[in-house]
Scaffold this active site. Structure first.
Site, PDB file in Angstrom:
ATOM      1  N   SER A  97      19.698 -13.421 -15.849  1.00  0.00           N
ATOM      2  CA  SER A  97      19.733 -13.909 -17.224  1.00  0.00           C
ATOM      3  C   SER A  97      21.161 -14.321 -17.618  1.00  0.00           C
ATOM      4  CB  SER A  97      19.154 -12.844 -18.157  1.00  0.00           C
ATOM      5  OG  SER A  97      18.782 -13.386 -19.384  1.00  0.00           O
ATOM      6  N   ASP A 227       8.241 -16.606 -17.494  1.00  0.00           N
ATOM      7  CA  ASP A 227       9.417 -16.074 -18.182  1.00  0.00           C
ATOM      8  C   ASP A 227       9.344 -16.478 -19.657  1.00  0.00           C
ATOM      9  OD1 ASP A 227      11.971 -15.521 -19.212  1.00  0.00           O
ATOM     10  OD2 ASP A 227      12.935 -15.942 -17.297  1.00  0.00           O
ATOM     11  N   HIS A 256      10.336 -11.949 -17.328  1.00  0.00           N
ATOM     12  CA  HIS A 256      11.786 -12.153 -17.287  1.00  0.00           C
ATOM     13  C   HIS A 256      12.480 -10.987 -16.591  1.00  0.00           C
ATOM     14  CE1 HIS A 256      15.652 -13.711 -18.553  1.00  0.00           C
ATOM     15  NE2 HIS A 256      15.955 -12.546 -19.111  1.00  0.00           N
TER      16      HIS A 256
END
Length: 286
Positions: A97, A227, A256
Protein backbone atom coordinates in the site's frame (compact mmCIF):
# COMPACT_ATOMS: atom_id res chain seq x y z
CA UNK A 1 14.26 -1.19 21.37
CA UNK A 2 16.42 -0.32 18.38
CA UNK A 3 16.46 3.09 16.71
CA UNK A 4 18.41 5.16 14.25
CA UNK A 5 18.42 8.96 14.41
CA UNK A 6 17.94 10.88 11.16
CA UNK A 7 19.58 14.18 10.21
CA UNK A 8 16.64 16.15 11.59
CA UNK A 9 16.87 14.35 14.93
CA UNK A 10 13.94 11.96 14.41
CA UNK A 11 14.27 8.53 15.98
CA UNK A 12 13.12 5.73 13.67
CA UNK A 13 12.33 2.40 15.30
CA UNK A 14 13.32 -0.79 13.47
CA UNK A 15 13.55 -4.56 13.84
CA UNK A 16 16.55 -6.43 12.44
CA UNK A 17 16.52 -10.21 12.74
CA UNK A 18 18.70 -12.94 11.26
CA UNK A 19 22.30 -13.53 10.22
CA UNK A 20 24.11 -10.35 9.25
CA UNK A 21 25.66 -12.09 6.25
CA UNK A 22 22.29 -13.25 4.89
CA UNK A 23 20.53 -11.41 2.06
CA UNK A 24 18.39 -8.66 3.61
CA UNK A 25 14.68 -8.18 3.02
CA UNK A 26 13.33 -4.77 4.03
CA UNK A 27 9.58 -4.47 4.66
CA UNK A 28 7.68 -1.18 4.28
CA UNK A 29 4.28 -1.01 5.99
CA UNK A 30 1.05 0.64 4.91
CA UNK A 31 -0.90 3.54 6.41
CA UNK A 32 -1.41 4.00 9.38
CA UNK A 33 0.28 0.87 10.69
CA UNK A 34 3.76 -0.19 11.82
CA UNK A 35 6.46 -2.80 11.32
CA UNK A 36 4.24 -5.20 13.27
CA UNK A 37 2.01 -5.55 10.21
CA UNK A 38 4.76 -7.75 8.75
CA UNK A 39 4.94 -10.22 11.66
CA UNK A 40 3.93 -13.21 9.54
CA UNK A 41 6.26 -12.38 6.66
CA UNK A 42 9.22 -11.63 8.92
CA UNK A 43 8.91 -15.00 10.64
CA UNK A 44 8.41 -16.80 7.31
CA UNK A 45 11.42 -15.29 5.54
CA UNK A 46 13.60 -15.50 8.65
CA UNK A 47 12.95 -19.25 8.63
CA UNK A 48 13.98 -19.32 4.95
CA UNK A 49 17.40 -17.96 5.87
CA UNK A 50 17.01 -14.26 5.11
CA UNK A 51 17.86 -11.26 7.25
CA UNK A 52 14.55 -9.45 7.83
CA UNK A 53 14.20 -5.75 8.64
CA UNK A 54 11.15 -3.56 9.16
CA UNK A 55 10.82 -0.03 10.47
CA UNK A 56 8.04 2.17 11.82
CA UNK A 57 7.59 5.14 9.49
CA UNK A 58 8.04 8.49 11.27
CA UNK A 59 4.85 9.41 13.10
CA UNK A 60 3.82 5.74 13.13
CA UNK A 61 4.27 3.00 15.72
CA UNK A 62 7.26 3.50 18.01
CA UNK A 63 9.05 6.10 15.90
CA UNK A 64 9.02 9.76 16.93
CA UNK A 65 5.82 11.73 16.37
CA UNK A 66 7.25 14.65 14.44
CA UNK A 67 5.46 17.85 13.56
CA UNK A 68 6.78 17.84 10.00
CA UNK A 69 8.15 15.47 7.42
CA UNK A 70 4.97 13.48 6.94
CA UNK A 71 5.41 13.29 3.17
CA UNK A 72 6.98 10.83 0.77
CA UNK A 73 10.39 12.42 0.17
CA UNK A 74 11.11 12.54 3.90
CA UNK A 75 9.82 9.00 4.39
CA UNK A 76 12.26 7.86 1.70
CA UNK A 77 15.12 9.85 3.20
CA UNK A 78 14.44 8.02 6.48
CA UNK A 79 14.64 4.68 4.65
CA UNK A 80 17.92 5.71 3.06
CA UNK A 81 19.27 6.63 6.50
CA UNK A 82 18.28 3.22 7.85
CA UNK A 83 19.88 1.44 4.89
CA UNK A 84 23.09 3.39 5.38
CA UNK A 85 23.16 2.81 9.15
CA UNK A 86 22.78 -0.95 8.65
CA UNK A 87 24.93 -0.91 5.48
CA UNK A 88 22.41 -3.02 3.58
CA UNK A 89 23.48 -4.27 0.16
CA UNK A 90 21.76 -6.41 -2.47
CA UNK A 91 18.50 -6.07 -0.52
CA UNK A 92 14.96 -6.93 -1.52
CA UNK A 93 12.51 -4.16 -0.65
CA UNK A 94 8.87 -5.17 -0.14
CA UNK A 95 6.15 -2.58 0.29
CA UNK A 96 2.41 -2.82 0.90
CA UNK A 97 0.00 0.00 0.00
CA UNK A 98 1.65 3.29 1.12
CA UNK A 99 4.80 1.29 1.72
CA UNK A 100 4.75 0.32 -1.95
CA UNK A 101 5.00 3.97 -2.89
CA UNK A 102 7.85 4.35 -0.43
CA UNK A 103 9.63 1.40 -2.05
CA UNK A 104 9.14 2.76 -5.57
CA UNK A 105 10.65 6.13 -4.72
CA UNK A 106 13.47 4.69 -2.61
CA UNK A 107 14.48 2.07 -5.18
CA UNK A 108 14.43 4.64 -7.99
CA UNK A 109 16.93 6.77 -6.06
CA UNK A 110 18.98 4.12 -4.28
CA UNK A 111 22.76 3.93 -4.50
CA UNK A 112 24.07 1.25 -6.90
CA UNK A 113 24.42 -2.11 -5.19
CA UNK A 114 21.91 -1.39 -2.44
CA UNK A 115 18.86 -3.02 -4.08
CA UNK A 116 18.51 -6.35 -5.88
CA UNK A 117 14.75 -6.62 -6.37
CA UNK A 118 11.50 -5.06 -5.22
CA UNK A 119 7.96 -6.22 -4.54
CA UNK A 120 4.92 -3.92 -4.60
CA UNK A 121 1.82 -5.39 -2.95
CA UNK A 122 -1.58 -3.73 -3.51
CA UNK A 123 0.49 -0.56 -3.70
CA UNK A 124 -0.54 3.05 -4.33
CA UNK A 125 1.59 3.77 -7.47
CA UNK A 126 1.42 5.19 -10.02
CA UNK A 127 -0.95 7.73 -8.35
CA UNK A 128 -4.25 7.26 -6.54
CA UNK A 129 -6.13 10.54 -6.79
CA UNK A 130 -8.25 11.38 -9.83
CA UNK A 131 -6.88 14.23 -11.91
CA UNK A 132 -6.60 15.19 -15.56
CA UNK A 133 -3.65 12.88 -16.15
CA UNK A 134 -5.28 10.09 -14.12
CA UNK A 135 -9.00 10.08 -15.00
CA UNK A 136 -9.54 6.61 -13.52
CA UNK A 137 -8.31 7.64 -10.09
CA UNK A 138 -10.16 7.93 -6.80
CA UNK A 139 -11.96 11.27 -6.32
CA UNK A 140 -10.33 13.67 -3.86
CA UNK A 141 -13.61 13.74 -1.93
CA UNK A 142 -12.95 10.16 -0.78
CA UNK A 143 -9.67 11.18 0.83
CA UNK A 144 -11.27 14.31 2.28
CA UNK A 145 -13.75 11.94 3.93
CA UNK A 146 -10.87 9.91 5.37
CA UNK A 147 -9.36 13.07 6.85
CA UNK A 148 -12.65 14.24 8.32
CA UNK A 149 -13.36 10.86 9.92
CA UNK A 150 -9.84 10.60 11.32
CA UNK A 151 -9.87 14.10 12.81
CA UNK A 152 -13.36 13.64 14.30
CA UNK A 153 -12.90 10.22 15.93
CA UNK A 154 -9.91 8.27 14.78
CA UNK A 155 -10.51 5.48 17.29
CA UNK A 156 -13.80 4.65 15.60
CA UNK A 157 -12.44 5.23 12.10
CA UNK A 158 -9.59 2.85 12.88
CA UNK A 159 -12.15 0.19 13.75
CA UNK A 160 -14.32 0.81 10.71
CA UNK A 161 -11.50 0.39 8.17
CA UNK A 162 -10.25 -3.08 9.18
CA UNK A 163 -13.75 -4.29 10.05
CA UNK A 164 -14.84 -3.53 6.50
CA UNK A 165 -12.92 -2.87 3.28
CA UNK A 166 -9.28 -3.35 4.33
CA UNK A 167 -9.57 -7.10 4.90
CA UNK A 168 -12.69 -7.62 2.83
CA UNK A 169 -14.69 -8.49 5.93
CA UNK A 170 -17.64 -6.63 4.40
CA UNK A 171 -17.90 -9.22 1.61
CA UNK A 172 -20.63 -11.90 1.81
CA UNK A 173 -19.34 -15.07 3.42
CA UNK A 174 -16.10 -13.47 4.64
CA UNK A 175 -14.40 -15.21 7.55
CA UNK A 176 -13.93 -12.34 9.97
CA UNK A 177 -10.85 -12.32 12.21
CA UNK A 178 -11.38 -10.26 15.36
CA UNK A 179 -7.65 -10.58 16.04
CA UNK A 180 -6.72 -8.89 12.77
CA UNK A 181 -9.17 -6.07 13.42
CA UNK A 182 -7.86 -5.47 16.92
CA UNK A 183 -4.22 -5.66 15.80
CA UNK A 184 -4.87 -3.11 13.02
CA UNK A 185 -6.49 -0.79 15.58
CA UNK A 186 -3.63 -1.30 18.03
CA UNK A 187 -0.99 -0.41 15.47
CA UNK A 188 -2.90 2.58 14.11
CA UNK A 189 -3.58 4.08 17.54
CA UNK A 190 0.12 3.88 18.45
CA UNK A 191 0.88 6.53 15.85
CA UNK A 192 0.30 10.25 15.76
CA UNK A 193 -3.11 11.55 14.68
CA UNK A 194 -1.30 14.37 12.85
CA UNK A 195 0.97 11.97 10.98
CA UNK A 196 -2.00 9.77 10.10
CA UNK A 197 -3.89 12.78 8.80
CA UNK A 198 -1.00 14.15 6.73
CA UNK A 199 0.01 10.75 5.39
CA UNK A 200 -3.35 10.54 3.59
CA UNK A 201 -2.12 13.26 1.24
CA UNK A 202 1.22 11.50 0.88
CA UNK A 203 -0.26 8.19 -0.23
CA UNK A 204 -3.10 9.57 -2.33
CA UNK A 205 -1.57 12.50 -4.16
CA UNK A 206 2.10 11.56 -4.65
CA UNK A 207 2.77 10.71 -8.29
CA UNK A 208 5.26 7.85 -8.67
CA UNK A 209 5.24 7.72 -12.48
CA UNK A 210 8.79 8.93 -12.96
CA UNK A 211 10.06 6.75 -10.10
CA UNK A 212 8.64 3.63 -11.75
CA UNK A 213 10.18 4.57 -15.09
CA UNK A 214 13.60 4.95 -13.45
CA UNK A 215 13.70 1.49 -11.83
CA UNK A 216 15.93 -1.02 -13.65
CA UNK A 217 15.88 -4.05 -11.35
CA UNK A 218 13.20 -6.77 -11.35
CA UNK A 219 9.94 -5.79 -9.65
CA UNK A 220 7.06 -8.10 -8.77
CA UNK A 221 3.70 -6.31 -8.65
CA UNK A 222 1.03 -8.17 -6.70
CA UNK A 223 -2.51 -6.81 -6.79
CA UNK A 224 -6.00 -8.16 -6.23
CA UNK A 225 -8.94 -7.27 -8.42
CA UNK A 226 -11.10 -7.08 -5.28
CA UNK A 227 -8.91 -4.48 -3.55
CA UNK A 228 -11.38 -1.97 -2.06
CA UNK A 229 -8.69 0.47 -0.86
CA UNK A 230 -6.36 0.81 -3.87
CA UNK A 231 -8.50 -0.03 -6.92
CA UNK A 232 -6.82 -2.59 -9.17
CA UNK A 233 -7.43 -0.98 -12.57
CA UNK A 234 -5.73 2.28 -11.58
CA UNK A 235 -2.76 0.67 -9.88
CA UNK A 236 -1.20 -2.73 -10.61
CA UNK A 237 -1.61 -2.92 -14.41
CA UNK A 238 -0.56 0.72 -14.88
CA UNK A 239 2.46 0.26 -12.63
CA UNK A 240 3.74 -2.73 -14.63
CA UNK A 241 3.45 -0.78 -17.88
CA UNK A 242 5.81 1.87 -16.50
CA UNK A 243 8.45 -0.54 -15.18
CA UNK A 244 11.37 -1.70 -17.33
CA UNK A 245 11.45 -5.14 -15.71
CA UNK A 246 8.11 -5.65 -14.00
CA UNK A 247 5.79 -8.61 -13.78
CA UNK A 248 2.22 -8.64 -12.53
CA UNK A 249 0.62 -11.26 -10.32
CA UNK A 250 -3.14 -10.73 -10.19
CA UNK A 251 -5.43 -12.29 -7.65
CA UNK A 252 -9.16 -12.27 -8.21
CA UNK A 253 -10.86 -12.31 -4.81
CA UNK A 254 -8.26 -11.37 -2.20
CA UNK A 255 -8.57 -8.17 -0.12
CA UNK A 256 -6.26 -5.20 0.23
CA UNK A 257 -4.75 -6.71 3.38
CA UNK A 258 -3.99 -9.99 1.65
CA UNK A 259 -0.61 -10.46 3.37
CA UNK A 260 -2.43 -10.92 6.66
CA UNK A 261 -5.52 -12.78 5.45
CA UNK A 262 -3.76 -15.11 2.98
CA UNK A 263 -0.04 -15.35 3.82
CA UNK A 264 -0.03 -18.99 2.72
CA UNK A 265 -0.66 -17.73 -0.83
CA UNK A 266 1.39 -14.54 -0.88
CA UNK A 267 4.54 -15.61 0.96
CA UNK A 268 5.49 -18.49 -1.39
CA UNK A 269 4.83 -16.22 -4.38
CA UNK A 270 7.28 -13.65 -3.07
CA UNK A 271 9.82 -16.34 -2.17
CA UNK A 272 9.68 -17.78 -5.68
CA UNK A 273 10.30 -14.33 -7.15
CA UNK A 274 13.23 -13.66 -4.83
CA UNK A 275 14.77 -16.99 -5.77
CA UNK A 276 14.48 -16.23 -9.46
CA UNK A 277 11.53 -18.39 -10.41
CA UNK A 278 9.38 -16.88 -13.14
CA UNK A 279 6.01 -15.35 -12.38
CA UNK A 280 3.96 -15.22 -15.54
CA UNK A 281 2.73 -11.74 -16.38
CA UNK A 282 -1.00 -11.37 -15.91
CA UNK A 283 -1.36 -14.76 -14.26
CA UNK A 284 -4.48 -14.97 -12.13
CA UNK A 285 -5.31 -16.97 -9.06
CA UNK A 286 -8.40 -17.15 -6.90
Amino acid sequence: MTYITTKDGTRIFYKDWGRRDAQPIVFHHGWPLSADDWDNQMMFFLAEGYRVIAHDRRGHGRSDQTDGGNEMDTYVADVAALVMALDLKNAIHIGHSTGGGEVARYVARAEPGRVAKAVLIDAVPPVMVRKESNPGGTPIEVFDGFRAALAANRAQFYLDVPSGPFYGFNRPGAKVSEGLIRNWWRQAMMGSVKAGYECIKAFSETDFTEDLKAIDMPVLVIHSEDDQIVPYADAGPLTVKLLKNGRLKTYKDLPHGLCQTHPEIVNPEILAFIRGKDVKAGEQAA
